[in-house]
Design a protein around this motif. Structure first.
Motif, PDB file in Angstrom:
ATOM      1  N   MET A   9       0.846  -1.366  -0.057  1.00  0.00           N
ATOM      2  CA  MET A   9      -0.005  -0.046   0.014  1.00  0.00           C
ATOM      3  C   MET A   9       0.858   1.207  -0.104  1.00  0.00           C
ATOM      4  O   MET A   9       1.916   1.229   0.558  1.00  0.00           O
ATOM      5  CB  MET A   9      -0.835  -0.176   1.088  1.00  0.00           C
ATOM      6  N   ALA A  10       0.355   2.346  -0.617  1.00  0.00           N
ATOM      7  CA  ALA A  10       0.971   3.509  -0.574  1.00  0.00           C
ATOM      8  C   ALA A  10       1.318   4.011   0.970  1.00  0.00           C
ATOM      9  O   ALA A  10       0.184   3.953   1.783  1.00  0.00           O
ATOM     10  CB  ALA A  10       0.445   4.643  -1.472  1.00  0.00           C
ATOM     11  N   PRO A  11       2.232   4.951   1.172  1.00  0.00           N
ATOM     12  CA  PRO A  11       2.362   5.275   2.638  1.00  0.00           C
ATOM     13  C   PRO A  11       1.407   6.361   2.743  1.00  0.00           C
ATOM     14  O   PRO A  11       1.081   7.194   1.820  1.00  0.00           O
ATOM     15  CB  PRO A  11       3.717   5.817   2.733  1.00  0.00           C
ATOM     16  N   GLN A  12       0.758   6.531   3.844  1.00  0.00           N
ATOM     17  CA  GLN A  12      -0.187   7.641   4.161  1.00  0.00           C
ATOM     18  C   GLN A  12       0.564   8.665   4.766  1.00  0.00           C
ATOM     19  O   GLN A  12       0.722   8.617   5.906  1.00  0.00           O
ATOM     20  CB  GLN A  12      -1.396   7.104   5.185  1.00  0.00           C
ATOM     21  N   LEU A  13       0.966   9.698   4.102  1.00  0.00           N
ATOM     22  CA  LEU A  13       1.589  10.691   4.263  1.00  0.00           C
ATOM     23  C   LEU A  13       0.749  12.006   5.021  1.00  0.00           C
ATOM     24  O   LEU A  13       1.305  12.818   5.405  1.00  0.00           O
ATOM     25  CB  LEU A  13       2.514  11.322   3.148  1.00  0.00           C
ATOM     26  N   ARG A  14      -0.566  12.034   4.301  1.00  0.00           N
ATOM     27  CA  ARG A  14      -1.248  12.928   4.692  1.00  0.00           C
ATOM     28  C   ARG A  14      -1.500  13.100   6.090  1.00  0.00           C
ATOM     29  O   ARG A  14      -2.341  12.089   6.829  1.00  0.00           O
ATOM     30  CB  ARG A  14      -2.771  13.079   3.882  1.00  0.00           C
ATOM     31  N   MET A  16       0.351  12.913   8.501  1.00  0.00           N
ATOM     32  CA  MET A  16       1.374  12.336   9.418  1.00  0.00           C
ATOM     33  C   MET A  16       2.127  13.039  10.615  1.00  0.00           C
ATOM     34  O   MET A  16       2.447  12.713  11.777  1.00  0.00           O
ATOM     35  CB  MET A  16       2.400  11.427   8.376  1.00  0.00           C
ATOM     36  N   ARG A  19      -0.197  13.815  13.443  1.00  0.00           N
ATOM     37  CA  ARG A  19      -0.446  12.557  14.237  1.00  0.00           C
ATOM     38  C   ARG A  19       1.015  12.362  15.201  1.00  0.00           C
ATOM     39  O   ARG A  19       0.828  11.999  16.348  1.00  0.00           O
ATOM     40  CB  ARG A  19      -0.563  11.446  13.484  1.00  0.00           C
TER      41      ARG A  19
END
Length: 74
Positions: A9-14, A16, A19
């Protein structure tokens, strides 16, 4: 033999950074409270009790008189 494919899966950078900063802030505040409580109960409170016990029986006039008497003897 069954072959399974793993789809990365593509990393979830939005979001990040937000968080991670929230998690770091929570850890920082928790550790600060622990360090403050350890200092208070380990150092400050016992030191305050020692000072209270010392000054409860302290007679400043007697100490001043003894200092004055030792000064006059010299």
């Amino acid at each position: 033999m069954v072959l399974t494919t793993v789809i990365a899966m593509a990393p979830q950078l939005r979001g990040m950074l937000r968080r991670q900063l929230g998690r770091d802030l929570a850890i920082c505040v928790t550790l600060s409270w622990i360090a403050g409580a350890a200092f208070w109960f380990g150092i400050a409170a016992p030191r305050r009790k020692v000072y209270e016990d010392f000054y409860r029986n302290y007679d400043a006039k007697a100490v001043a008189a003894s200092m004055k008497a030792s000064f006059e003897r010299e």
